[in-house]
Every structure is written in structure tokens, then in C-alpha cells.
Design an enzyme around this catalytic site. Sequence first.
Site, mmCIF file in Angstrom:
data_model
loop_
_atom_site.group_PDB
_atom_site.id
_atom_site.type_symbol
_atom_site.label_atom_id
_atom_site.label_comp_id
_atom_site.label_asym_id
_atom_site.label_seq_id
_atom_site.Cartn_x
_atom_site.Cartn_y
_atom_site.Cartn_z
ATOM 1 N N ARG A 117 34.991 60.093 180.267
ATOM 2 C CA ARG A 117 34.747 59.177 181.391
ATOM 3 C C ARG A 117 35.762 59.397 182.500
ATOM 4 O O ARG A 117 35.404 59.401 183.690
ATOM 5 C CB ARG A 117 34.767 57.722 180.902
ATOM 6 C CG ARG A 117 34.594 56.690 182.015
ATOM 7 C CD ARG A 117 34.167 55.333 181.464
ATOM 8 N NE ARG A 117 35.076 54.812 180.476
ATOM 9 C CZ ARG A 117 36.143 54.050 180.731
ATOM 10 N NH1 ARG A 117 36.434 53.744 181.990
ATOM 11 N NH2 ARG A 117 36.899 53.597 179.758
ATOM 12 N N ASN A 133 41.160 54.200 182.363
ATOM 13 C CA ASN A 133 41.790 53.791 181.110
ATOM 14 C C ASN A 133 42.625 54.847 180.413
ATOM 15 O O ASN A 133 43.278 54.538 179.415
ATOM 16 C CB ASN A 133 40.780 53.211 180.104
ATOM 17 C CG ASN A 133 40.049 52.033 180.664
ATOM 18 O OD1 ASN A 133 38.842 52.032 180.751
ATOM 19 N ND2 ASN A 133 40.787 51.021 181.092
ATOM 20 N N GLY A 170 37.526 48.302 178.735
ATOM 21 C CA GLY A 170 38.124 49.263 179.655
ATOM 22 C C GLY A 170 37.691 48.946 181.068
ATOM 23 O O GLY A 170 37.369 47.815 181.376
ATOM 24 N N SER A 171 37.668 49.960 181.934
ATOM 25 C CA SER A 171 37.254 49.732 183.318
ATOM 26 C C SER A 171 37.266 51.036 184.084
ATOM 27 O O SER A 171 37.874 52.025 183.667
ATOM 28 C CB SER A 171 38.185 48.733 184.032
ATOM 29 O OG SER A 171 38.277 47.525 183.330
ATOM 30 N N ASN A 172 36.604 51.005 185.246
ATOM 31 C CA ASN A 172 36.710 52.071 186.242
ATOM 32 C C ASN A 172 37.197 51.478 187.552
ATOM 33 O O ASN A 172 36.843 50.347 187.898
ATOM 34 C CB ASN A 172 35.343 52.712 186.516
ATOM 35 C CG ASN A 172 34.817 53.519 185.349
ATOM 36 O OD1 ASN A 172 35.576 54.129 184.605
ATOM 37 N ND2 ASN A 172 33.496 53.538 185.198
#
Length: 856
Positions: free
Chosen positions: A576, A546, A268-270
Site C-alpha cells: 500500500r 503506516n 491504518g490510514s492514507n
Amino acid sequence: MRLSDRRGRSPLYAMTLALAVGSAALLAGCGGDDDGDGTPASKYSAEIRRTAMGVPHIKAADWGGAGYGYGYAQAQDDLCTIANSMLTFRGDRARHFGADAVVPFQGTIGQPKNIDSDFYHRHVLNDDVMQRFIAAQPDKLKQLVAGFAAGYNRYVRDIKAGAEATAHAACRNEAWVVPVTDTDIFRRMYAAHFAAGYSNFVAQIANATAPAAAAAAPTMASAAIAGSAGSAGRSPAARRARDAAPRPITIATAHLPDFQVGGNDGVGSNMIGFGTAATGDASPLLFGNPHWYWRGPDRFYQAHLTVPGELNVAGASFLAQPVVLIGYNDNVAWSHTVSAARRYGLFQLTLTPGDPTSYQRDGAAVKMTARAITVQVKQGDGSVAPMSRTLYESQYGPIVNLGALNAALGWNSNTAFAIRDINGDNFRVFRVWLRWSQAKTLEEFQAIQREESAIPWVNTVAVARGAGQAWYADIGAMPNVSAAQLSSCATPLTNALSAALPRTPVLDGSKSSCDWQSDPDSKQSGALGPARMPSLLRDDYVLNSNDSYWLANTAAPLTGYPDVLGPAGTASISFRTRLAHLLAQGRLAGTDGYAGNKATSETVRAMVLNSRTLTSELFRDQAVAMFCAPPTAFTVSGDPATGETFSPARNVDPTEACAVLQAWDGKALLASRGAHLWDEFWTRASRLPEASLFAVPFSSADPLHTPRDLNPAVKTTLQQAFGAAIVRVQASGFAMNATRGETLFATRGSDKIPLFGGCGQPQGYYTVACSLTRLDQGGYDLNTATSANSYMQVVRFPGEGVEAYTFLTFSQSDDPASAHYSDYTRAYSAGQWQKVPFSEADIAKDTAFSTKTIRE
């Protein structure tokens, strides 16, 4: 010379490799232009300047030279990983390591057996498609790739001749460390297209061999669907309809695709883009942070490429490819997160009676395309023997055997399934990143994204010099399937698959009316047009962690887009994502404990490393009240995380655990004590369905604060989860009040580098460091992480310059002998962001500056 035949290392293959290595030297010695001093002109030339943490700043007079320097630098740092991985993309693993060994690195294809990996790659990355893919690329990209291959080969040639005698001891003398061709590099690049599609079905594609031809028989002759009883079942037509219908099927969820996105534990990622209303000055600001692999070819490599007057871009790319994927140039910065949109679909094929390799389409038979593939396999005695399979593809894409999900979904005499990945025909992908690397304004950046509509499986956030707003978009290649098709093209089998794979289009392949559609502005057949994809410009902030496009900013929800792009308002967002919005909003409200209320580089860099976890903020006090007021011993019958039953039941005294949770600071900083206990508890508690776990359900009207509150009705179940967590910590050997830095680490040689953060899901950490190893397996070791902070950047554009702070959390090199094997990881452990020089003057005055010029 471009090599495209990978069918079993013939003498011709060996000769071609030799030519690939020697061609540049041969050309340099065969007359032509010279450098002005009587010496032959170099085909490639590059200056590789290294600064702190080994970041290479590659400068060349042309695109080929930039690639040449980049290929050399990557090989110098990561030769063993690249060389090993090229065997994967060529389909040549089994020759060197045997059929049943698995691919050694976690990556977008998982870790399949070598034999399945080989057949998959030779089938999906076949020579015909590679020729079409390469032909579609712009000349500058071809030059960059050819130079990259030459630079990599230059380093292979040097090290085989004895250069850098202590470097890459693990592989330098191995027979599989060989030169590459530009086609090899393009093959590696094309393989990355399929992370959200084909790559999740490697074994199912590689083992989709045809059943023996036989007379057609009902799929499940004894099955009767609801409503078929009574007199209707007595007529011949009704019996045929009944017999052709499958029983309701159960999908084996353990065999579903493991490329996890949007609320799951996987990659995933931010990313957050702050506009100037948030930064309080003339420059917007970008924070980008993919949570990605720490090893293998899909890990990031940080670099800076300069071709004066044409290219000046820095950031990160995957190993063995030369285009910056996440980064910044003089005027624009961008990042990505894995998108919730679906990028593939399945088609149920009705097979022609008596011919399992032919299917019906609008009443006519269509023959599948057969591809005979032979793979060389290392035997137990060290010899090599061939293994052959014939794999097939339809007009939709490869045949895929889904029998592991349920036997009814396997390839039989009546039915087969084909998979279509929208990126199979998307040859525009790297053209986007190449154009972005040269973009001068945010408007140009947006126009490129819409014009190409090619981003393969990620969202985008971008900011630019002189632009007050930040840009979010999920504009790329996506299947174009209407709601009417999802209904009219359904069958009992497709309905079962659709239920197991939400929003994945699973259609009847026997009717052309079920083909993916095209819009007036579609960039390829069967793709959504960019006008029907979401985007948002804001002067405060946009973000993604995500979940779907829906809440890029909670003040401006995006709705009304096709279902394939993800849910909007119908499902809760991850903890998140909720925390991401709370962080951004807390910063702008000035309520987060940092100075002021502006998104400055300094405050954002601190904010994204503060290791908050939303589940502890929401539920820690409630859990303590449930189990610790007062703490009373109880018995635990099993572990809901592992399915293990304790026999006899374990007696658990929670007194110490309760004291630890009560004293815990609620974060996962290096010195935080007790985070591992909370993580073990919440991993188990979160296995309860959301409707049971929470007292207040999700509401689209209040997405940042729902669901919430632990449900008292499941206290006993939660107590069992708490007890099992205590048992796990006790079995691990770690103290109940151990620090996060003791339990979470990266191993480098005999050293354990302490780290911070935790899993984005289910725990809800924003600072992500999610290990595949269990606490009782020696601790949370991030060396094989698939979801952890990787390449991080905070970028802004003050005045005429570029200000970029970065981390490459796992460090640049895979070689224990390298000075850059652990230095960046140690800096990350200490929270020491690296201010990366971008201008020529700043590069030259970096305290770690070194330079090397290579020519060929």
C-alpha cells in the site's frame, strides 16, 4: 458538580447524576443575569445547522455553547453507541450485561470480556489520574467538555420525556442510558491515549493479580543455558546462576498485541500533502483518509464548530469527545495515520523474596501500589453481585500478566512485568488539537506540534494557506531509550520478549540506570525530545501509509532516528505504501491516465477511489502463467489460510478461475469481476516468508520496486494456495466472476450497499475496505470493519475561501430510523464526494439546510 467516584452506583451517585441533569435548569431559574427581556440568561446556547448528509455546523457565542451543541448533535445521531460505550469507560459493563459477554464493538481495546474491560478501565482510568488529567487541561477545553456533557444530557432528558418518539428504539428505554458528567467525557478522551499501548493489554492488566506469597524459588531450576555445562555447573555460584536462568522460551504469537500498524491488516490510514509545485496554483492540497472502525465509540463523527472570533474548525472526532482530531480551519488542514513508532515498553521486575508485591530497585525493596476494585456483576437470575480484585501498579505503570505468551512471563514469586505507556503522563494531547484548530499558518502549526510533542500514536501531514510546502512529521510522545540501555538492560526474558515485539523496549526494572531517559527538550520525563523526531517539508509531496517515517518522500529519505520510531531502510515497505508513492509520482509525471500532471482536487478525488491493487499489477500475469498455461486439474491437500487439511484431497479444475483472472481489470471497482478470487489467492500466497515468495529481494536502494517477481521455486506451494482460493470461492456461493459490488458491501437493514476497494495488506489496495467476515460467511460485510476508508477529506484554500470535499463512509447515525443512517454510505458507493459548506453564506444556502437552536 464533577463526579469522580465510579465504585458501584450508590445513592450518592444517583443523586449526583440527577444534579448533573438538572443543574443547568436550576441555574437558569435562580436569578443572575438575564437576556435583556426579563428572562433568565441561558447557561448554554447553540445553533445546530444541518447540511447535506446531516453534517452539523454548530455555532455558539462561547466554548461551552459550542460543546453543548456538539454533545446534543452527537447524541441525536448516535445515542445508543455513546450510552453503551460510556459503560465501558466507567467500568460498568458487567453490571448490565454480565461478566462473560464481550464488548459489542470493535475498537482500540479489541473486544474483551465485560469483566476484564471493567477492571481494566477502573484501574487505568482511576480517579487519581483523572483528577490530574483534568487539572492539566486549559480552561477553554474544560468549558467545551462541560458543555458537551450538558448537551448530551439535554438530549437524554428530552428523549426520556418522549421526544423524537421513533428515534433510538434499540436503547431509549434502557436503564443504562443515563446522563454523563464532564469527568465521564474526560475519561473517554483519556482512554483514547492508549491505543498503541495499554489498550492492547486489557485482559493482561485486568487479570494481573498477585500470586500467594512464598519463599523465592528459581524460575526454572532445572534449566541450563548454553555454556553452563561442565565444571562451571558444579560450583554453588554457577549452579545458582544456572538455576535462575530460564529456558529459551517460545512466545505464543496469537496472544501478541493486536493493534496492527505498518504493513499489517489492522487499523491504518492514507494521507498525502501536495505542495504548490504539485498543484500548479497558489494553494497546496491535502488528502486525508484514516482506515478505521465503522462502529463503536472509536468511529468518527463529522462536524463543524464555530465560536465567532475564536474558533472555526471542521472535520471529524471520535464519538463522545468534542475536539476535532482530523480536519481543517480557515487556513490549515491536517490528517493523521497510525505511526510505526512504539509508544510503550515493558520492565521485568525482580521481586523481593517472600513478597510478590514488592520489587527490587538498586538493591532496595519498593512496594507496589495496590488498588482494591469492586465491580458489580449481573447474575443469571438478573440479580447483581459484587466481584473484587486487587490490581497493582509499579512506578513504571500497571503490572501486566504475560503468562498467555509463555508461562515463564507470568507473575510468579520471582518475577513480574510492568508496562509503561508514554501517554499515561501525557496530559497535553488535546491541547495540541485545540491549538491546531485555531492555527493560522503552517509555521504556527509546526511550532505547536514541537512545543507540545504530545501527539499520542499517529503521524501528521498538514498544508496551509499561503504555504508552498506540505509538512510531514512523526513528532509526539515516544519512549526515550538508548541503544546502550537496550544492551545493558537486557535479560534472557527481556530478550525473548524483544524478539517477539520488535523495537518495543523491554528492560530490566531492577536498575534505575534502565529508566527511560530525558533530553534537554523533552516535554515529559522519559520522552524523546522533538529535536530527535522526524519531519519533512516538500513543495511536491509528502505522504504516509503506516510504514515508518523513512519514506515520506522517496527523493528525501529520513534516516538516523532512534530505533523506537521504526525501521529506516532495513525492511520492505508495504504494498500500500509503495502504491501510494506510485500514485503520487504518476500524477506528477502525468502517466496515470488523468488529464495533465497536476494534483488538482478533481484528479486526487478520482485517484484515491480508483481501487488499484499493487499485487495484481505486479503478480497477476506471473501467477496466470504459472497455473494457467494451460490450466490443468490438480489436487489440493489443504488451506494455508485456515490450517485446514482436506481429507480426502480436493480435485480442482482451474479453467474457469484462470479465465476470470485473465479477463479481470486488475482493480476492485464496483463492476470489477474476479477481485475476490485474486484476494483469496493472495491472502494465502502471502503467508509464505518474503525470502521464499519473491525472486528479487527487498533493496533499500529501490524500495518502490522490490521485492518483486514470484519465485518459480515455490510454484507447487503457490498452486496449493490458488487451489484453496478456488475452493473458498466455490464454497461461498458467489460466482467466480462475481463483481466486487456483489461480494463487498455494507448492510443497512435488509439492503446491501455495494462497495469497492479491498485490504491494504496483504493485497496492496490503496482504496481500503477490509472486512472481518469471510467470503464464505455471506460475503465481505464492512459493518464490523476495523480497516476501511472512514472520514475522507480533500482540502485546499483557493482565494479567501476553503474548499473541502468529504466522505463519512459509514454515515453519521447508528439509528436505523435516522435519515442519516445510510445516506452518506450510498453517496460513497456512487463515488459522490460531498462539497461541504464552510462559510456562513454557503451553509445557509445548502439545499439540505435546517436549523435548530437549543438553550439551557
